[in-house]
Design an enzyme around this catalytic site. Structure first.
Site, PDB file in Angstrom:
ATOM      1  N   GLU A   1      22.982   7.716  23.613  1.00  0.00           N
ATOM      2  CA  GLU A   1      22.025   6.659  23.264  1.00  0.00           C
ATOM      3  C   GLU A   1      21.189   7.031  22.042  1.00  0.00           C
TER       4      GLU A   1
ATOM      5  N   GLY B   1      31.373   5.305  29.151  1.00  0.00           N
ATOM      6  CA  GLY B   1      31.408   5.636  30.575  1.00  0.00           C
ATOM      7  C   GLY B   1      32.194   4.590  31.347  1.00  0.00           C
TER       8      GLY B   1
ATOM      9  N   THR C   1      30.864   3.860  20.417  1.00  0.00           N
ATOM     10  CA  THR C   1      31.190   5.110  19.726  1.00  0.00           C
ATOM     11  C   THR C   1      32.702   5.279  19.549  1.00  0.00           C
TER      12      THR C   1
HETATM   13  C1  LIG Z   1      20.282  -6.376  34.084  1.00  0.00           C
HETATM   14  C2  LIG Z   1      20.865  -5.410  35.022  1.00  0.00           C
HETATM   15  C3  LIG Z   1      20.168  -4.248  34.737  1.00  0.00           C
HETATM   16  C4  LIG Z   1      20.464  -3.302  35.749  1.00  0.00           C
HETATM   17  C5  LIG Z   1      20.257  -1.964  35.185  1.00  0.00           C
HETATM   18  C6  LIG Z   1      18.862  -1.687  35.118  1.00  0.00           C
HETATM   19  C7  LIG Z   1      18.445  -0.573  34.847  1.00  0.00           C
HETATM   20  C8  LIG Z   1      19.304   0.563  34.575  1.00  0.00           C
HETATM   21  C9  LIG Z   1      18.380   1.597  34.624  1.00  0.00           C
HETATM   22  C10 LIG Z   1      18.518   2.825  34.625  1.00  0.00           C
HETATM   23  C11 LIG Z   1      19.653   3.535  34.321  1.00  0.00           C
HETATM   24  C12 LIG Z   1      19.281   4.808  34.677  1.00  0.00           C
HETATM   25  C13 LIG Z   1      19.815   5.766  34.218  1.00  0.00           C
HETATM   26  C14 LIG Z   1      20.850   5.812  33.194  1.00  0.00           C
HETATM   27  C15 LIG Z   1      21.658   6.941  33.583  1.00  0.00           C
HETATM   28  C16 LIG Z   1      22.547   7.369  32.908  1.00  0.00           C
HETATM   29  C17 LIG Z   1      22.898   6.852  31.604  1.00  0.00           C
HETATM   30  C18 LIG Z   1      24.316   7.133  31.479  1.00  0.00           C
HETATM   31  C19 LIG Z   1      24.940   6.923  30.448  1.00  0.00           C
HETATM   32  C20 LIG Z   1      24.286   6.529  29.186  1.00  0.00           C
HETATM   33  C21 LIG Z   1      25.239   5.909  28.353  1.00  0.00           C
HETATM   34  C22 LIG Z   1      24.988   6.201  26.946  1.00  0.00           C
HETATM   35  C23 LIG Z   1      25.645   5.150  26.209  1.00  0.00           C
HETATM   36  C24 LIG Z   1      25.671   5.356  24.714  1.00  0.00           C
HETATM   37  O1  LIG Z   1      25.459   6.415  24.203  1.00  0.00           O
HETATM   38  S1  LIG Z   1      26.017   3.966  23.867  1.00  0.00           S
HETATM   39  C25 LIG Z   1      26.032   4.432  22.191  1.00  0.00           C
HETATM   40  C26 LIG Z   1      24.659   4.667  21.672  1.00  0.00           C
HETATM   41  N1  LIG Z   1      24.717   4.892  20.276  1.00  0.00           N
HETATM   42  C27 LIG Z   1      23.665   5.089  19.548  1.00  0.00           C
HETATM   43  O2  LIG Z   1      22.560   5.115  20.045  1.00  0.00           O
HETATM   44  C28 LIG Z   1      23.905   5.194  18.075  1.00  0.00           C
HETATM   45  C29 LIG Z   1      22.720   5.729  17.320  1.00  0.00           C
HETATM   46  N2  LIG Z   1      22.662   5.122  16.006  1.00  0.00           N
HETATM   47  C30 LIG Z   1      21.855   4.051  15.720  1.00  0.00           C
HETATM   48  O3  LIG Z   1      21.149   3.563  16.564  1.00  0.00           O
HETATM   49  C31 LIG Z   1      21.865   3.514  14.343  1.00  0.00           C
HETATM   50  O4  LIG Z   1      23.055   3.528  13.720  1.00  0.00           O
HETATM   51  C32 LIG Z   1      20.831   4.192  13.448  1.00  0.00           C
HETATM   52  C33 LIG Z   1      20.874   5.687  13.534  1.00  0.00           C
HETATM   53  C34 LIG Z   1      19.492   3.689  13.920  1.00  0.00           C
HETATM   54  C35 LIG Z   1      21.037   3.807  11.969  1.00  0.00           C
HETATM   55  O5  LIG Z   1      21.424   2.479  11.859  1.00  0.00           O
HETATM   56  P1  LIG Z   1      21.611   1.744  10.471  1.00  0.00           P
HETATM   57  O6  LIG Z   1      22.231   0.451  10.670  1.00  0.00           O
HETATM   58  O7  LIG Z   1      22.239   2.689   9.519  1.00  0.00           O
HETATM   59  O8  LIG Z   1      20.166   1.506  10.167  1.00  0.00           O
HETATM   60  P2  LIG Z   1      19.239   2.004   9.019  1.00  0.00           P
HETATM   61  O9  LIG Z   1      18.935   3.441   9.189  1.00  0.00           O
HETATM   62  O10 LIG Z   1      19.805   1.570   7.711  1.00  0.00           O
HETATM   63  O11 LIG Z   1      18.023   1.141   9.383  1.00  0.00           O
HETATM   64  C36 LIG Z   1      17.951  -0.236   9.061  1.00  0.00           C
HETATM   65  C37 LIG Z   1      16.683  -0.800   9.652  1.00  0.00           C
HETATM   66  O12 LIG Z   1      16.909  -1.154  11.028  1.00  0.00           O
HETATM   67  C38 LIG Z   1      16.020  -0.439  11.864  1.00  0.00           C
HETATM   68  N3  LIG Z   1      16.700  -0.195  13.139  1.00  0.00           N
HETATM   69  C39 LIG Z   1      17.685   0.678  13.388  1.00  0.00           C
HETATM   70  N4  LIG Z   1      18.014   0.587  14.695  1.00  0.00           N
HETATM   71  C40 LIG Z   1      17.269  -0.381  15.225  1.00  0.00           C
HETATM   72  C41 LIG Z   1      17.169  -0.931  16.538  1.00  0.00           C
HETATM   73  N5  LIG Z   1      17.901  -0.482  17.569  1.00  0.00           N
HETATM   74  N6  LIG Z   1      16.300  -1.913  16.725  1.00  0.00           N
HETATM   75  C42 LIG Z   1      15.506  -2.361  15.724  1.00  0.00           C
HETATM   76  N7  LIG Z   1      15.550  -1.867  14.464  1.00  0.00           N
HETATM   77  C43 LIG Z   1      16.431  -0.887  14.225  1.00  0.00           C
HETATM   78  C44 LIG Z   1      15.714   0.786  11.072  1.00  0.00           C
HETATM   79  O13 LIG Z   1      14.561   1.427  11.510  1.00  0.00           O
HETATM   80  C45 LIG Z   1      15.596   0.217   9.685  1.00  0.00           C
HETATM   81  O14 LIG Z   1      14.394  -0.480   9.569  1.00  0.00           O
HETATM   82  P3  LIG Z   1      13.708  -0.621   8.146  1.00  0.00           P
HETATM   83  O15 LIG Z   1      14.743  -0.987   7.143  1.00  0.00           O
HETATM   84  O16 LIG Z   1      13.142   0.727   7.866  1.00  0.00           O
HETATM   85  O17 LIG Z   1      12.663  -1.647   8.372  1.00  0.00           O
HETATM   86  C1  LIG Z   2      27.673  11.982  28.196  1.00  0.00           C
HETATM   87  C2  LIG Z   2      27.836  10.996  27.096  1.00  0.00           C
HETATM   88  C3  LIG Z   2      28.014   9.657  27.407  1.00  0.00           C
HETATM   89  C4  LIG Z   2      28.210   8.718  26.401  1.00  0.00           C
HETATM   90  N1  LIG Z   2      28.438   7.424  26.728  1.00  0.00           N
HETATM   91  C5  LIG Z   2      28.709   6.522  25.757  1.00  0.00           C
HETATM   92  C6  LIG Z   2      29.028   5.176  26.079  1.00  0.00           C
HETATM   93  O1  LIG Z   2      29.038   4.787  27.244  1.00  0.00           O
HETATM   94  N2  LIG Z   2      29.328   4.323  25.092  1.00  0.00           N
HETATM   95  C7  LIG Z   2      29.317   4.696  23.788  1.00  0.00           C
HETATM   96  O2  LIG Z   2      29.599   3.861  22.935  1.00  0.00           O
HETATM   97  N3  LIG Z   2      29.004   5.953  23.450  1.00  0.00           N
HETATM   98  C8  LIG Z   2      28.705   6.874  24.382  1.00  0.00           C
HETATM   99  N4  LIG Z   2      28.390   8.172  24.049  1.00  0.00           N
HETATM  100  C9  LIG Z   2      28.380   8.559  22.642  1.00  0.00           C
HETATM  101  C10 LIG Z   2      27.004   8.867  22.117  1.00  0.00           C
HETATM  102  O3  LIG Z   2      26.223   7.723  22.003  1.00  0.00           O
HETATM  103  C11 LIG Z   2      27.124   9.590  20.776  1.00  0.00           C
HETATM  104  O4  LIG Z   2      27.788  10.819  21.022  1.00  0.00           O
HETATM  105  C12 LIG Z   2      25.778   9.803  20.163  1.00  0.00           C
HETATM  106  O5  LIG Z   2      25.235   8.592  19.694  1.00  0.00           O
HETATM  107  C13 LIG Z   2      25.806  10.837  19.021  1.00  0.00           C
HETATM  108  O6  LIG Z   2      26.713  10.496  18.043  1.00  0.00           O
HETATM  109  P1  LIG Z   2      27.830  11.513  17.512  1.00  0.00           P
HETATM  110  O7  LIG Z   2      28.574  12.038  18.656  1.00  0.00           O
HETATM  111  O8  LIG Z   2      28.536  10.802  16.432  1.00  0.00           O
HETATM  112  O9  LIG Z   2      27.016  12.713  16.893  1.00  0.00           O
HETATM  113  P2  LIG Z   2      26.916  13.106  15.342  1.00  0.00           P
HETATM  114  O10 LIG Z   2      26.192  12.013  14.618  1.00  0.00           O
HETATM  115  O11 LIG Z   2      28.229  13.497  14.810  1.00  0.00           O
HETATM  116  O12 LIG Z   2      25.963  14.349  15.500  1.00  0.00           O
HETATM  117  C14 LIG Z   2      26.323  15.684  15.104  1.00  0.00           C
HETATM  118  C15 LIG Z   2      25.153  16.295  14.299  1.00  0.00           C
HETATM  119  O13 LIG Z   2      25.000  15.556  13.091  1.00  0.00           O
HETATM  120  C16 LIG Z   2      23.653  15.257  12.889  1.00  0.00           C
HETATM  121  N5  LIG Z   2      23.499  13.979  12.154  1.00  0.00           N
HETATM  122  C17 LIG Z   2      24.294  12.880  12.198  1.00  0.00           C
HETATM  123  N6  LIG Z   2      23.792  11.907  11.420  1.00  0.00           N
HETATM  124  C18 LIG Z   2      22.647  12.380  10.901  1.00  0.00           C
HETATM  125  C19 LIG Z   2      21.652  11.838  10.039  1.00  0.00           C
HETATM  126  N7  LIG Z   2      21.730  10.581   9.586  1.00  0.00           N
HETATM  127  N8  LIG Z   2      20.625  12.603   9.701  1.00  0.00           N
HETATM  128  C20 LIG Z   2      20.518  13.863  10.174  1.00  0.00           C
HETATM  129  N9  LIG Z   2      21.411  14.427  10.997  1.00  0.00           N
HETATM  130  C21 LIG Z   2      22.461  13.695  11.357  1.00  0.00           C
HETATM  131  C22 LIG Z   2      23.059  15.133  14.302  1.00  0.00           C
HETATM  132  O14 LIG Z   2      21.666  15.356  14.280  1.00  0.00           O
HETATM  133  C23 LIG Z   2      23.825  16.238  15.032  1.00  0.00           C
HETATM  134  O15 LIG Z   2      23.144  17.452  14.844  1.00  0.00           O
HETATM  135  C24 LIG Z   2      28.192   9.129  25.044  1.00  0.00           C
HETATM  136  C25 LIG Z   2      27.987  10.478  24.737  1.00  0.00           C
HETATM  137  C26 LIG Z   2      27.816  11.399  25.737  1.00  0.00           C
HETATM  138  C27 LIG Z   2      27.609  12.845  25.377  1.00  0.00           C
END
Ligand SMILES: CCCCC/C=C\C/C=C\C/C=C\C/C=C\C/C=C\CCCCC(=O)SCCNC(=O)CCNC(=O)[C@H](O)C(C)(C)COP(=O)(O)OP(=O)(O)OC[C@H]1O[C@@H](n2cnc3c(N)ncnc32)[C@H](O)[C@@H]1OP(=O)(O)O
Ligand SMILES: Cc1cc2nc3c(=O)[nH]c(=O)nc-3n(C[C@H](O)[C@H](O)[C@H](O)COP(=O)(O)OP(=O)(O)OC[C@H]3O[C@@H](n4cnc5c(N)ncnc54)[C@H](O)[C@@H]3O)c2cc1C
Length: 670
Positions: A438, A195, A156
């Site tokens: 996530e 994180g 992010t």
């Molecule tokens: C081995 C050691 C292991 C030890 C550890 C073991 C266990 C750990 C266990 C437990 C942990 C416990 C607890 C955890 C506690 C706390 C957690 C603490 C912190 C959490 C950290 C959080 C970290 C983050 O947030 S990281 C950042 C995360 N970011 C996101 O999630 C971003 C979200 N956005 C997206 O995913 C994508 O951009 C999107 C919204 C899906 C759009 O992508 P785009 O490329 O634009 O795709 P599009 O819409 O055009 O779709 C294209 C096509 O692809 C398909 N698609 C999309 N995503 C996926 C995917 N992930 N996989 C497969 N396919 C995917 C989509 O559906 C489309 O398909 P189609 O064209 O329709 O067929």
């Molecule tokens: C506690 C915490 C820990 C995190 N840890 C990590 C980490 O370790 N590593 C990392 O890389 N990231 C991390 N993140 C980031 C996190 O994954 C993002 O904040 C999350 O994926 C949401 O993205 P954003 O902040 O851009 O929200 P935005 O996308 O800006 O969301 C704002 C609003 O826009 C709307 N929106 C955006 N796109 C669309 C769409 N296509 N259609 C409809 N509505 C839409 C959403 O629904 C929401 O209401 C963390 C976030 C938090 C809060």
């Protein structure tokens, strides 16, 4: 009888509740853990960590400064993982233990407001395992496992979190030196959120736009050293820090990161899926989505985490509700336990049932994840879309309901639920973050909707797709009301199908009127999100139903009856959340809704004698609950009073602010 670490005299109300429980709570504990041996192992692990004096904090962390909180968290995190390594060396720890230690159960007992090394285990190591070649794994995995290096997952940015194709960090390949040059061209391209990035990690998996031979190939993962391995000073060209205070998770050390033309070797691009050859040639993998694999992994494990946070809040609020007396139901009668108010039961019991529902869906999803990732290893991608859609909807629904549940349970504790010492506010801070990280929940629901609409439009054969199989019975109207969970499942399926069909029709109508498909999609997205949500809830009820059917073959009659009651409660509660849709999309009548309401009330009454027994079966130690309201002995008022004494303001009879400000102010008003 469920064991507890607390030796205090138990509150008589709780003794009474435990005496009237109709089933053996230990039997249920074993069932939830897997079996008796697993319960023993869990308890012994809990003792191993929670009885360690070095892992206790004298002063409640709320009274520490932001910096002190972080330092205390790092101190404990190192002890915790040294102990994990010890367990590993003895062959007593595996992936499930990391889940337990980082997630809601032990994790939040050891580090109440988040763990600065979570990302190392949850995303850095899994990304190396899933995206690195064998040679790269040989170079990095051992160092990571043994914590010689600490990593995070930097995806992010300030400007983009959801839309990862829009990330701005650039990795340009230079064939002359066989290096990538990492750059942050704008402020919005700075990494923001990872994180552990602030001060803990010295490496990161960085997601950046790959440029080679003048062409952009989209985002790719790179392993990047951020800090010197000895001094921990940021390396040249690395701009790094912590992002500051948040609603919760204040000890996870979320950070920012910018690159000023930082060079890394070509071999630091993780190349299991896509490759850049020494001359700069780009070799593409069969699916661009394999780069997103770590996100699927985390979404899968979060469903279990949602269940665990909810168990904690449900235990606290249920025990408190059994101990707390207030008001009157009938005049001249003693003040009842607040758990006897039916509205209170309605706040508590459906969430107790939800804990089970989420746990069973989490188990199902974990199995699907393991099967599909096994298939991916051998090049079969067919089941990836269903795994992606299922993990998105289950993460979204479980985190949203767990957050709502924790807040409802906090409100159910009245004023005392607002105290930090109840541990409900902190738990809410942890669980609500899950709705955003996530993958923001709305965005994830739209991903599932995309899958559902595709299946619906293409009339895909769904026989081998367990989560959408019900769509083949499509628009057959459901049968007249029956007081069974099977009827509820079929009515929910009917409703989900109706909502998917209607959303699809609205997209088509908009397209016919001349809207671009994407605009039609956006304009229909409220309905699409709602369709995905009910699809997810339907699947959770169905999984709960099939699990209880299996479990009842191995449980005592008494426990089997209780399991059926909580399954029914979850099913009835879920369908009653959608009465409007039920009336629109099925043959259900308003009389049927009345029957459902009556059934809900009967179930609340039936579960009432077992409510404390059910939460006791979750077997959460007092240290895990960390709550003045939820301890096993129920000595709520004594604990509240004792905790209040820890406020630094109570360390002196008169605070200096009296002499400095209050007194002059009060006197000047004379
Ligand atoms: C081995 C050691 C292991 C030890 C550890 C073991 C266990 C750990 C266990 C437990 C942990 C416990 C607890 C955890 C506690 C706390 C957690 C603490 C912190 C959490 C950290 C959080 C970290 C983050 O947030 S990281 C950042 C995360 N970011 C996101 O999630 C971003 C979200 N956005 C997206 O995913 C994508 O951009 C999107 C919204 C899906 C759009 O992508 P785009 O490329 O634009 O795709 P599009 O819409 O055009 O779709 C294209 C096509 O692809 C398909 N698609 C999309 N995503 C996926 C995917 N992930 N996989 C497969 N396919 C995917 C989509 O559906 C489309 O398909 P189609 O064209 O329709 O067929
Ligand atoms: C506690 C915490 C820990 C995190 N840890 C990590 C980490 O370790 N590593 C990392 O890389 N990231 C991390 N993140 C980031 C996190 O994954 C993002 O904040 C999350 O994926 C949401 O993205 P954003 O902040 O851009 O929200 P935005 O996308 O800006 O969301 C704002 C609003 O826009 C709307 N929106 C955006 N796109 C669309 C769409 N296509 N259609 C409809 N509505 C839409 C959403 O629904 C929401 O209401 C963390 C976030 C938090 C809060």
């Amino acid at each position: 009888m469920t064991s507890s670490t607390n030796k205090g005299k138990v509150n008589p109300d709780l003794i009474n509740e435990r005496n009237k429980c109709t089933f053996n709570t230990l039997e249920l504990t074993h069932l939830l853990d897997g079996d008796e041996v697993k319960t023993k192992e869990r308890k012994s692990r809990e003792s191993f960590f929670l009885d360690d004096a070095d892992l206790k904090t004298e002063v409640p962390i709320e009274y520490l400064s932001h910096k002190e909180k972080y330092e205390e968290a790092v101190r404990k995190a190192c002890i915790v993982f040294r102990k994990v390594q010890q367990l590993q060396n003895e062959g007593k720890a595996g992936v499930d233990n990391y889940r337990e230690i980082l997630g809601g159960q032990l994790g939040s007992a050891l580090l109440k407001d988040g763990h600065p090394l979570t990302l190392h285990y949850v995303m850095f190591i899994p990304t190396l395992m899933g995206q690195a070649t064998i040679q790269q794994q040989a170079e990095w995995i051992q160092k990571a496992w043994s914590c010689n290096i600490i990593g995070t997952y930097a995806q992010t940015e300030l400007g983009h979190g959801t839309f990862i194709r829009g990330l701005e960090t650039i990795a340009t390949y230079d064939p002359k030196t066989e290096e990538f040059v990492l750059d942050s061209p704008t402020l919005t391209s700075y990494k923001w959120w990872p994180g552990g990035l602030g001060q803990s990690a010295n490496y990161a998996i960085v997601l950046a736009q790959l440029y080679t031979l003048g062409k952009c190939h989209g985002i790719h993962p790179f392993i990047v050293q951020l800090r010197d391995e000895e001094t921990h000073e940021p390396l040249s060209g690395i701009i790094i820090g912590e992002i500051g205070c948040k609603l919760g998770m204040n000890t996870t050390n979320n950070g920012y990161l910018g690159f000023n033309k930082v060079r890394i070797p070509r071999t630091n691009m993780l190349m299991k899926n896509n490759q850049v050859l020494p001359d700069g040639t780009y070799v593409k993998s069969p699916s661009s989505k394999l780069t997103y694999g770590t996100m699927i992994f985390v979404r899968v494990v979060l469903v279990q985490d949602a269940a665990t946070y909810l168990k904690k809040a449900a235990t606290i609020a249920t025990r408190y509700s059994a101990v707390r007396h207030q008001s009157q139901i009938k005049p001249n009668e003693p003040e009842p336990q607040i758990i006897d108010f039916v509205t209170q039961q309605h706040k508590l019991f459906p969430y107790i049932a939800t804990c089970f529902a989420f746990q069973y869906s989490a188990t199902w999803l974990w199995e699907l994840y393991n099967n599909v990732t096994g298939e991916l290893e051998s090049g079969h991608l067919d089941n990836l879309p269903e795994l992606h859609a299922a993990s998105c909807v289950l993460k979204a629904v479980s985190s949203a309901d767990a957050a709502l549940g924790v807040e409802t349970l906090r409100l159910a504790c009245g004023g005392h639920g607002y105290m930090t010492s109840s541990n409900l506010p902190t738990t809410y801070g942890l669980v609500t973050a899950m709705c955003t990280y996530e993958g923001e929940n709305t965005v994830l629901l739209l991903q599932t909707a995309r899958f559902l609409i595709k299946i619906w439009q293409n009339k895909t054969n769904v026989t081998n797709l367990p989560t959408v199989r019900y769509l083949q019975n499509s628009l057959n109207r459901n049968s007249p009301f029956e007081k069974t969970v099977s009827w509820i499942i079929s009515a929910l399926q009917q409703t989900a199908t109706g909502k998917i069909d209607l959303a699809n029709r609205h997209i088509n109508e908009r397209v016919k009127k001349g809207e671009a498909y994407e605009d039609a999609w956006n304009n229909t997205s409220i309905e699409l999100v709602a369709a995905a949500e009910i699809h997810g809830r339907t699947f959770i009820v169905e999984t709960f139903f099939s699990t209880v059917q299996k479990l009842r073959k191995q449980t005592s009659v008494e426990l089997g009856t209780v399991l059926s009651q909580i399954l029914e409660l979850y099913a009835v509660y879920t369908i009653l959340r959608s009465t409007g849709d039920l009336l629109r999309f099925t043959r259900t009548s308003s009389q049927d809704i009345e029957l459902l309401q009556g059934w809900l009330e009967e179930l609340l009454a039936a579960i009432r004698p077992n409510a404390v027994g059910l939460v006791d079966s979750f077997d959460m130690r007092d240290e895990v609950l960390a709550s003045t309201l939820g301890a096993y002995d129920g000595n709520v008022y004594q604990r509240l009073f004792e905790e209040a004494q820890k406020s630094p303001l109570n360390s002196e009879p008169v605070n200096k602010s009296f002499h400095l400000y209050l007194k002059p102010f009060m006197k000047s008003n004379l």
